[in-house]
Design a protein around this motif. Sequence first.
Motif, PDB file in Angstrom:
ATOM      1  N   ILE A  93       0.849  -1.194   0.000  1.00  0.00           N
ATOM      2  CA  ILE A  93       0.000   0.000   0.000  1.00  0.00           C
ATOM      3  C   ILE A  93       0.884   1.243   0.000  1.00  0.00           C
ATOM      4  O   ILE A  93       2.073   1.172   0.301  1.00  0.00           O
TER       5      ILE A  93
ATOM      6  N   ASN B 208      -5.598   5.566  -1.636  1.00  0.00           N
ATOM      7  CA  ASN B 208      -5.082   4.275  -2.083  1.00  0.00           C
ATOM      8  C   ASN B 208      -6.076   3.606  -3.026  1.00  0.00           C
ATOM      9  O   ASN B 208      -5.679   3.012  -4.033  1.00  0.00           O
TER      10      ASN B 208
ATOM     11  N   ARG C 257      -8.108  -2.296  -2.997  1.00  0.00           N
ATOM     12  CA  ARG C 257      -7.504  -1.491  -4.065  1.00  0.00           C
ATOM     13  C   ARG C 257      -7.456  -2.278  -5.374  1.00  0.00           C
ATOM     14  O   ARG C 257      -7.718  -1.737  -6.451  1.00  0.00           O
TER      15      ARG C 257
END
Length: 175
Positions: free
Chosen positions: A88, A97, A147
Amino acid sequence: MKLSVANLNSHYGPAHILFDIGLEVADGEVVALLGRNGAGKSTTFRAIVGLVEQRSGTIVFEGFDVSRAPTHEIVRRGLGYVPEERRIFTELTVEENLEVGRQSVRPNAPQWTREKLFALFPNLAELRHRPGGRMSGGEQQMLTIARTLMGNPSLVLLDEPSEGLAPKIVEQMVA
Ligand SMILES: Nc1ncnc2c1ncn2[C@@H]1O[C@H](COP(=O)(O)OP(=O)(O)OP(=O)(O)O)[C@@H](O)[C@H]1O
Ligand SMILES: [Mg+2]
């Protein structure tokens, strides 16, 4: 076939790691890759998405030969990858993100939005303005998965996705 891998070989420097790996994933199918520590599971995923420099063999994703394609092109074709080590962005918030992972919708894949992902991972909803570097390991793991899903992938390669997650969250994810 959604994904076909044949005769996949990979090396790290002089070390030959993957020996003629073959695997196939059909539409709608879930395939698990099992093996002891160091067997080469992560290397197999990394080679499929083009993150191992020394690789040979044939990788066909949705009818396209991506054996020599760069990683960004493979991902843009809709193959999502959740790495084992949570990569991340520590300085970016949860929402930022997620934005990094955003790709346009695909006709053959589920369409994800931030709000749908927050419903799947309620912990992330509470932390939406928190920088990634100030979250627990399990929360970072959820963010990594979320994500990838923001890219609306039509197939996801998950490398040990349940590591560090509460059983309840894993159950929700599987459902
Ligand atoms: N960047 C690297 N450089 C050199 N060797 C590596 C590198 N990454 C992994 N290896 C070696 O490649 C082999 C396969 O590693 P890999 O990470 O693919 O295993 P794995 O099946 O994912 O293991 P685990 O269950 O521990 O995650 C191991 O012998 C490992 O030491
Ligand atoms: Mg691994």
